[in-house]
Design an enzyme around this catalytic site. Structure first.
Site, mmCIF file in Angstrom:
data_model
loop_
_atom_site.group_PDB
_atom_site.id
_atom_site.type_symbol
_atom_site.label_atom_id
_atom_site.label_comp_id
_atom_site.label_asym_id
_atom_site.label_seq_id
_atom_site.Cartn_x
_atom_site.Cartn_y
_atom_site.Cartn_z
ATOM 1 N N GLU A 169 44.413 -13.282 96.376
ATOM 2 C CA GLU A 169 44.091 -14.630 96.841
ATOM 3 C C GLU A 169 42.608 -14.792 96.589
ATOM 4 O O GLU A 169 41.787 -14.182 97.266
ATOM 5 C CB GLU A 169 44.465 -14.765 98.320
ATOM 6 C CG GLU A 169 44.700 -16.188 98.732
ATOM 7 C CD GLU A 169 43.429 -16.865 99.150
ATOM 8 O OE1 GLU A 169 42.777 -17.470 98.265
ATOM 9 O OE2 GLU A 169 43.068 -16.773 100.321
ATOM 10 N N LYS A 228 40.713 -2.683 104.904
ATOM 11 C CA LYS A 228 39.252 -2.633 104.972
ATOM 12 C C LYS A 228 38.701 -4.031 105.193
ATOM 13 O O LYS A 228 38.849 -4.907 104.351
ATOM 14 C CB LYS A 228 38.653 -2.080 103.683
ATOM 15 C CG LYS A 228 37.129 -1.861 103.823
ATOM 16 C CD LYS A 228 36.426 -1.641 102.505
ATOM 17 C CE LYS A 228 36.119 -2.919 101.779
ATOM 18 N NZ LYS A 228 35.087 -3.758 102.435
ATOM 19 N N GLU A 287 32.099 -21.976 91.879
ATOM 20 C CA GLU A 287 32.369 -22.047 93.315
ATOM 21 C C GLU A 287 31.062 -21.755 94.057
ATOM 22 O O GLU A 287 30.513 -20.656 93.948
ATOM 23 C CB GLU A 287 33.443 -21.021 93.658
ATOM 24 C CG GLU A 287 33.896 -21.069 95.098
ATOM 25 C CD GLU A 287 35.011 -20.061 95.398
ATOM 26 O OE1 GLU A 287 35.074 -19.016 94.734
ATOM 27 O OE2 GLU A 287 35.805 -20.337 96.313
ATOM 28 N N CYS A 291 37.761 -20.595 100.642
ATOM 29 C CA CYS A 291 38.248 -20.513 99.254
ATOM 30 C C CYS A 291 38.981 -21.776 98.852
ATOM 31 O O CYS A 291 38.936 -22.179 97.705
ATOM 32 C CB CYS A 291 39.134 -19.290 99.083
ATOM 33 S SG CYS A 291 40.420 -19.179 100.322
#
Lengths: 334, 798
Positions: B267, B193, B398, B301
């Site tokens: 991840e 997806k 983040e 990331c």
């Protein structure tokens, strides 16, 4: 556009053009360069992406190509140079682009010439004669070009000779041994004397970066040359195995920027050798704009040492004007 | 053309648009909407709930995709399942041909994919053209190679099955490649997806799959949002879940599929340090920042988002950084001269803006590039914060936008302390010309990917993935392929017989007599930090042997005992830094000292478990062999050097996790204990072990063996007591980096669920029985589970 604006686009004499004071140099300051870190891989990565991050299209590309022409030191440095050869080169320097193309670009009245003509000392008189009535300066290599290993008095005498012949710019070569053995004071002293011998003529210091081998050496030699009062730092003679490259140029520009930061003085940059295409010209213009900004896109602070590059640029300009790919036989030979 | 004169004066770049005509034609042809790609065909969009896809740079509608529901997911999983049979047994060479064809076709459509990706995601065409799409092709080429070799290079492993894969919006096609290429190479089939914000290149990819004749059902693309993703992860017939995205969602998935026996790789997020030492190439490091945080709009990331700069050069570095920002170009991503495009969505823009505002209101100074942003689109001016501290929100959270934080440090020790002062551990960038310093930092930083004098270098041949809450599992390289393979021995394990419940009684037992007449009473305590320690609660339970007689007492450990043991293990960090030879010596010595007490342990095995003397002798002998095996491996199971870019060594180092919690089964209590503890400590981990509650004395009798074998204090800590109670505390403990659980199915689920606090790596037996005496109860798979791979990129060249 007023006349002052147009003058920026002209390949006019350095002394007329220069809005800034000449670099007077500084004391020898090893602390500015001895511990410098230059990481080759990081330098190469930046150099590689500089020209993929920027591009110039259409009329912008045409304008940038014209700009490149005004920054070219149109050069002949061959053993078979003669008065006739030099005269032909100077004719091309005066009229680097066919008149109808310039007309189409709207630059018929802009007095587009190359930045200078660059020759051996004994050819200076021929060039000066051929360029009479223009403001195109004659640059001469000197100091035992290209190796620079003749005795110092002779090298200094050669400078005085070229200046006496009418050279307005002297492209000296540094003694590579002094860099390779890290003999900075001797290197500094020699360049100071060369600068003195040049008098009012501007001094361009050729580092012969291909011989210096490491980027740290390139940075250090750049800094010593600027401290000794060079008006320009220049990459190569065109005779080394490796001539102007973007990574080497990037390191020199960073040194130049740091020198400006430390001393408040302004120095010009000249890549030379190996640059043959219009694309090369664009790459170096992008490098200058990104790393140093607009002032370093003018012939008083930026020169391209090249000979065959002009022909390729002229072809590209004709293509821009006509939409047809051009043939070099339709452009005047340099 | 009077304009040329003006340009000569300004020397501006002017517009340099990349044409999107071909992509627009494709979009227009599909304006009714895109269906899913299931079983080799696109599904219909009629009467379906559609998600509108917009161009983040200008808000224009690009198309619509079906919002996938549970039935769609089911159809896709069914297709993948029925394709799996044939695909998984195709000769590797046949699969290699398909992967090679995909790589070639992506290259042939390179510009189409680049333009489409830029329109869908908002990132500049320079990046899709020069980075994303070439890396996609590279990934399929690389894995065509693995498909060719997987049978011989991974003997004893087979494909996992149907893989459910959920990918993010920041590198849509690249993340698809990272998921699909290894899965297919290893012989799996997939249901993937894409993110609902960026579904389009996956559709074009599905068309490529069709174009190359990939068998139907091998790749299925289901469109949709988080609910669709959850349906994929939770589907009962999915064998493996791979997710890239936020730590928050990763945690949800971990919890959702706990106890399902699904393989999982995550991840997740990061807040990666970018460390600049005073001896670094400063200009190089400045460009590094550009490539770190001003790459892909900072929506990366592994972005070097926390700049740590040595105090003496900080001002100069900041000055150069501010100067550098002046030439950054932000604008139309299809313009070839742009460095930074649009954030992916209005929502993301809002998130970044809010966080940056918070940073300012907490006293941070924001330096932003002096750019004029386009009137329309989700643009944000890149920048960085100074006057911030580790406690500042912007240093901790983040941002996932083009804004870094900058703080200073004084010494390498302080740099590493600051670098590791985060819950994440994805990447790190280290700038120094001193190789001693750089490699020392690389070794000490908690991160799965370390770039020395570089940043954001990616290659299919190197593993990528995080430590800590940045997830687990690797993508790329040999280490990445294991995520799509299962060891055959583990796949075929039978379910264990239901365990008889064991109630540990703290009450004295009037019936029981301990020990033969005349011998001195022995008290089995816990073993913590190299010392025997009474259990915190002060309770003990009777241990029953053969025939139900009491053979001794063991402590009933509680959560505080676990706390103490973990604390002791924390202090024994030197073990991981010891030489492998040194660790091997200690383990051999352990074998030597255990052998000296053969009679005692064999007798105890008989007494405790009721096995024959022959069986006890066999178990003891197997235990000694196992100790020698891991002593032998201690200095041999090492990393590798990946071939990535020229003039680089990319070191794939096997690093210990740190502290591993180990829960042991009842069967073969001595051998299973050693089989689990030895690989862990051989690789440099410290362990907190809960031995079999039924047969704890075989572990507690080891204390003196450990003491005499020079096993440093705190490397092995043993807490006796109820397994699942202690397992929960261990799995929840944030200082514990991994947990191995061998026990019931329920306990396995409990451990996986409890692990989501710090997203520690888990390895659970799911109630399946291992043959501890068999050859498969030792080996490289145990060692592989005992390490995490750190990839260190070291460019070289003077």
């Amino acid at each position: 556009m007023n006349t002052q604006d147009i003058s920026v686009a002209k390949g006019t004499h350095l002394a007329v053009q220069a809005a800034h004071a000449r670099n007077t140099g500084t004391e020898l300051k090893p602390e500015w360069f001895e511990d410098i870190a230059v990481n080759r891989s990081a330098t190469e990565r930046r150099a590689a992406t500089l020209t993929t991050r920027r591009t110039v299209k259409k009329e912008y590309q045409a304008a940038w190509l014209v700009k490149a022409i005004t920054c070219i030191d149109l050069t002949t440095l061959a053993g078979d140079d003669t008065a006739g050869r030099v005269q032909r080169l100077c004719a091309k320097a005066r009229r680097p682009v066919r008149a109808d193309i310039l007309e189409a670009l709207g630059l018929a009245d802009a007095n587009i010439t190359t930045g200078a003509v660059c020759v051996y000392p004994t050819m200076v008189r021929h060039a000066v004669k051929a360029l009479q009535g223009t403001s195109i300066p004659v640059a001469s290599v000197a100091t035992g070009f290209p190796a620079g290993l003749t005795p110092l008095p002779q090298r200094l005498a050669e400078i005085r000779y070229a200046v006496g012949e009418g050279a307005k710019e002297i492209d000296i070569v540094i003694n590579r041994e002094q860099v390779l053995t890290q003999n900075w004071s001797e290197l500094y002293d020699e360049i100071v004397q060369m600068r003195e011998a040049s008098g009012d003529a501007h001094l361009k210091a050729i580092l012969a970066t291909g011989d210096l081998n490491t980027l740290r050496n390139v940075y250090r030699a750049s800094m010593v040359a600027m401290q000794a009062g060079a008006d320009f730092i220049k990459t190569s003679t065109g005779k080394e195995e490796v001539n102007a490259t973007l990574p080497v140029s990037l390191v020199m520009l960073r040194a130049l920027r740091d020198f400006g930061e430390y001393s408040g003085q302004i120095v010009g940059f000249k890549p030379a050798g190996g640059m043959k295409t219009a694309k090369d010209a664009m790459n170096w213009l992008i490098l200058m704009k990104e790393e140093l900004g607009l002032p370093w896109l003018q012939p008083d602070l930026f020169r391209l040492g090249a000979s065959s590059m002009l022909g390729d640029i002229e072809r590209q300009l004709e293509h821009y004007v006509t939409g047809r790919y051009a043939a070099s036989s339709r452009h005047a030979l340099a | 053309m009077g304009q040329i004169k003006d340009i000569l004066r300004t020397m501006e770049y002017g517009p340099a648009p990349e044409s999107n005509t071909d992509v627009q034609v494709w979009l227009d042809a599909n304006s009714q909407g895109f269906g899913h790609f299931i079983n080799g065909k696109f599904t219909t969009t009629a009467n379906r709930d559609l998600i509108t896809v917009t161009n983040p740079a200008n808000g224009s509608v690009l198309g619509k995709v079906v919002h996938g529901n549970a039935a769609d997911v089911d159809a896709a999983v069914k297709a993948a399942r029925s394709a799996f049979g044939k695909w998984s047994v195709l000769p590797g060479h046949e699969r290699a041909k398909y992967l090679y064809a995909i790589a070639r076709h992506i290259q042939k459509r390179e510009r189409f994919f680049s333009v489409l990706e830029t329109m869908d995601n908002g990132k500049p065409i320079r990046e899709t053209r020069d980075i994303d799409i070439p890396l996609v092709a590279r990934h399929f080429y690389h894995h065509a190679g693995w498909a060719e070799m997987v049978e011989t290079e991974f003997e004893g492993y087979s494909p996992v099955g149907v893989c459910g894969q959920v990918i993010p919006w920041n590198f849509p096609l690249l993340m698809l490649a990272w998921k699909i290429a290894p899965a297919l190479a290893a012989g799996n089939t997939v249901v993937l997806k894409p993110a609902e914000l960026t579904p389009l290149t996956a559709i074009a990819f599905a068309e490529v799959c069709h174009e190359v004749g990939l068998p139907a059902g091998v790749v299925n693309i289901v469109q949709g949002d988080g609910t669709t993703g959850a349906a994929i992860c939770g589907h009962k017939d999915v064998d493996k879940v791979a997710f890239t995205g936020s730590t928050e969602v990763g945690r949800i998935i971990r919890e959702q599929i706990a106890g399902s026996e699904k393989k999982l790789s995550l991840e997740l997020g990061g807040k990666s340090p970018f460390i600049v030492f005073e001896d670094a190439d400063i200009d190089g490091a400045v460009e590094g920042v550009v490539d770190a945080i001003w790459f892909n709009q900072g929506e990366v990331c592994c972005a070097g988002s926390r700049i740590l700069v040595q105090e003496g050069i900080a001002e100069r570095f900041y000055n150069k950084l501010r100067k550098r920002m002046e030439t950054l170009r932000v604008g139309d991503p299809l313009d070839k001269t742009m460095d930074i495009g649009a954030l992916v969505s209005a929502g993301q823009l809002k998130r970044v803006t809010t966080l940056v505002e918070q940073g300012k209101s907490e006293g941070g100074t924001l330096w932003q590039a002096p750019v004029k942003l386009p009137a329309k689109g989700n643009f944000f001016a890149p920048g960085f914060f100074t006057d911030v501290d580790p406690a500042s929100t912007v240093c901790e959270i983040e941002i996932f936008g083009p804004v870094a934080t900058a703080t200073t440090f004084r010494t390498p020790d302080e740099a590493i302390a600051l670098a590791n002062n985060t819950k994440y551990g994805l990447a790190a960038s280290i700038w120094s010309e001193n190789i001693n310093l750089a490699l020392d930092m690389a070794a000490r930083v908690k991160a799965g990917v370390v770039w020395i004098n570089s940043t954001n270098l990616l290659d299919a041949g190197a593993g990528f993935g995080g430590y800590r809450e940045s997830g687990f599992g690797r993508e790329g390289g040999r280490e990445g392929l294991y995520e799509y393979l299962t060891a055959d021995w583990e796949k075929r394990l039978p379910l264990a017989k239901a365990e008889q419940s064991l109630k540990l009684s703290a009450a004295p037992d009037g019936e029981a007599k301990v020990g033969a007449g005349g011998s001195i009473d022995r008290t089995a305590k816990n073993y913590v930090g190299g010392k025997q320690a009474r259990s915190d609660g002060g309770y003990s339970y009777s241990v029953f042997g053969k025939g139900g007689q009491v053979i001794g007492q063991a402590g009933i450990g509680n959560r505080k005992d676990i706390r103490n043991a973990v604390e002791a293990a924390t202090k024994a960090g030197g073990w991981g830094g010891a030489t492998a030879h040194n660790r091997a010596q200690v383990l051999y010595y352990l074998g030597e000292n255990l052998d000296a007490r053969r009679a005692e342990f064999e007798a105890l095995l008989v007494e405790s478990t009721g096995v024959s003397t022959k069986a006890a002798a066999d178990e003891f002998e197997a235990t000694l062999r196992r100790i020698f095996y891991y002593a032998a491996q201690a200095d041999k199971y090492d990393g590798s050097v990946h071939s990535t870019k020229s003039r680089h060594v990319t070191l794939a180092m096997n690093e210990p996790f740190g502290i591993v919690g180990i829960l042991c089964p009842d069967e073969n209590p001595l051998l299973s204990f050693v089989s689990l503890v030895l690989p862990a400590i051989a690789m440099g981990n410290r362990v907190v072990v809960v031995p079999s509650a039924r047969h704890p004395l075989l572990a507690t009798n080891l204390y003196q063996v450990l003491d005499t074998s020079d096993v440093p204090a705190g490397v092995v800590n043993i807490i006796t007591g109820e397994r699942d109670v202690l397992a929960k505390t261990l799995a929840e403990h944030d200082e514990v980096d991994a947990v191995w659980y061998v026990g019931s199915k329920e306990g396995s689920a409990l451990v996986e669920r409890a692990s989501c606090g710090n997203l520690k790596t888990t390895w659970v037996s799911n109630g399946r029985q291992r043959d501890w005496l068999g050859s498969k109860a030792q080996g490289k798979e145990y060692l592989r589970k005992a390490v995490q791979v750190k990839n260190i990129w070291v460019p070289y060249g003077e």
